[in-house]
Design a protein around this motif. Structure first.
Motif, PDB file in Angstrom:
ATOM      1  N   GLY A 120       2.908 -48.516  12.759  1.00 17.55           N
ATOM      2  CA  GLY A 120       2.770 -47.329  13.264  1.00 17.55           C
ATOM      3  C   GLY A 120       3.681 -46.224  12.487  1.00 17.55           C
ATOM      4  N   GLN A 121       3.303 -45.336  12.600  1.00 15.86           N
ATOM      5  CA  GLN A 121       3.917 -44.161  11.969  1.00 15.86           C
ATOM      6  C   GLN A 121       4.271 -43.122  12.931  1.00 15.86           C
ATOM      7  OE1 GLN A 121       5.077 -44.437   8.638  1.00 15.86           O
ATOM      8  NE2 GLN A 121       3.872 -46.032   9.031  1.00 15.86           N
ATOM      9  N   ILE A 122       5.595 -42.724  13.005  1.00 17.40           N
ATOM     10  CA  ILE A 122       6.303 -41.779  13.954  1.00 17.40           C
ATOM     11  C   ILE A 122       6.931 -40.735  13.306  1.00 17.40           C
ATOM     12  CG2 ILE A 122       6.463 -43.597  15.704  1.00 17.40           C
ATOM     13  CD1 ILE A 122       9.240 -43.818  15.015  1.00 17.40           C
ATOM     14  N   ALA A 136       4.032 -37.990  11.245  1.00 17.29           N
ATOM     15  CA  ALA A 136       3.452 -39.141  11.121  1.00 17.29           C
ATOM     16  C   ALA A 136       2.168 -39.061  10.362  1.00 17.29           C
ATOM     17  CB  ALA A 136       3.158 -39.737  12.595  1.00 17.29           C
ATOM     18  N   LEU A 137       1.319 -38.207  10.413  1.00 17.88           N
ATOM     19  CA  LEU A 137       0.246 -37.959   9.521  1.00 17.88           C
ATOM     20  C   LEU A 137       0.808 -37.841   7.874  1.00 17.88           C
ATOM     21  CD1 LEU A 137      -2.051 -36.001  11.861  1.00 17.88           C
ATOM     22  CD2 LEU A 137      -2.403 -38.360  11.037  1.00 17.88           C
ATOM     23  N   ALA A 138       1.812 -37.175   7.799  1.00 16.44           N
ATOM     24  CA  ALA A 138       2.511 -36.959   6.457  1.00 16.44           C
ATOM     25  C   ALA A 138       2.812 -38.481   5.819  1.00 16.44           C
ATOM     26  CB  ALA A 138       3.661 -36.160   6.385  1.00 16.44           C
ATOM     27  N   THR A 173      -8.582 -45.797  13.588  1.00 20.25           N
ATOM     28  CA  THR A 173      -7.056 -45.338  14.043  1.00 20.25           C
ATOM     29  C   THR A 173      -6.678 -45.361  15.434  1.00 20.25           C
ATOM     30  OG1 THR A 173      -7.376 -43.518  12.237  1.00 20.25           O
ATOM     31  CG2 THR A 173      -5.780 -43.130  13.956  1.00 20.25           C
ATOM     32  N   GLN A 174      -5.599 -45.880  15.453  1.00 22.49           N
ATOM     33  CA  GLN A 174      -4.999 -45.997  17.034  1.00 22.49           C
ATOM     34  C   GLN A 174      -4.017 -45.155  17.080  1.00 22.49           C
ATOM     35  OE1 GLN A 174      -3.706 -50.181  18.127  1.00 22.49           O
ATOM     36  NE2 GLN A 174      -5.072 -50.928  16.464  1.00 22.49           N
ATOM     37  N   ILE A 201      -1.379 -45.296  13.834  1.00 22.61           N
ATOM     38  CA  ILE A 201      -1.507 -46.697  13.261  1.00 22.61           C
ATOM     39  C   ILE A 201      -3.136 -46.410  12.544  1.00 22.61           C
ATOM     40  CG2 ILE A 201      -1.690 -49.281  13.331  1.00 22.61           C
ATOM     41  CD1 ILE A 201      -0.431 -48.680  16.068  1.00 22.61           C
ATOM     42  N   VAL A 202      -3.068 -46.613  11.084  1.00 19.26           N
ATOM     43  CA  VAL A 202      -4.477 -46.519  10.711  1.00 19.26           C
ATOM     44  C   VAL A 202      -4.620 -47.583   9.796  1.00 19.26           C
ATOM     45  CG1 VAL A 202      -4.423 -44.188  10.475  1.00 19.26           C
ATOM     46  CG2 VAL A 202      -3.927 -45.163   8.550  1.00 19.26           C
TER      47      VAL A 202
END
Length: 115
Positions: free
Chosen positions: A27-29, A43-45, A64-65, A110-111
């Protein structure tokens, strides 16, 4: 036995794991306390950076979640997502509301992607 590659591993987790042509990201934040827009951008970066480290990119997303601390941020997050996602390469996606790791976190992404 499958060959497994781990990227940016520490005692608790890996930021990415690659196996059998698939990459799973943790998970990215974004920065705690920032707006939903800024957290989504950050997060997308990180997703872009980690996918590149794995040897792939957002055109290969499979699923993607997205977790939001408050569904009231759904439209704000979607505005950033819609500008980021590659047209014609949108993944299967689920978005839900959940209590995140800290009270200042609003978005976690999360991807899973193909190589």
């Amino acid at each position: 036995m499958a060959d497994i590659k781990r990227i940016e591993t520490n005692a608790r987790m890996s930021e990415a794991v690659i196996c059998n042509g698939i990459v799973w990201l943790a998970g990215q934040i974004g920065a705690e306390g920032a707006s939903a827009t800024e957290q989504t951008k950050a997060a997308l970066a990180e997703v872009d950076r980690l996918l590149a480290a794995a040897g792939t990119d957002k055109t290969k997303l499979l699923s993607t979640q997205i977790w939001l601390a408050d569904m009231a941020d759904f439209a704000e997050m979607n505005a950033v997502w819609d500008a980021w996602v590659a047209p014609g390469h949108t993944p299967a996606r689920a978005t839900g509301e959940a209590k995140l790791a800290g009270p200042g976190y609003k978005v976690e992404i999360i991807v899973t992607a193909a190589l």
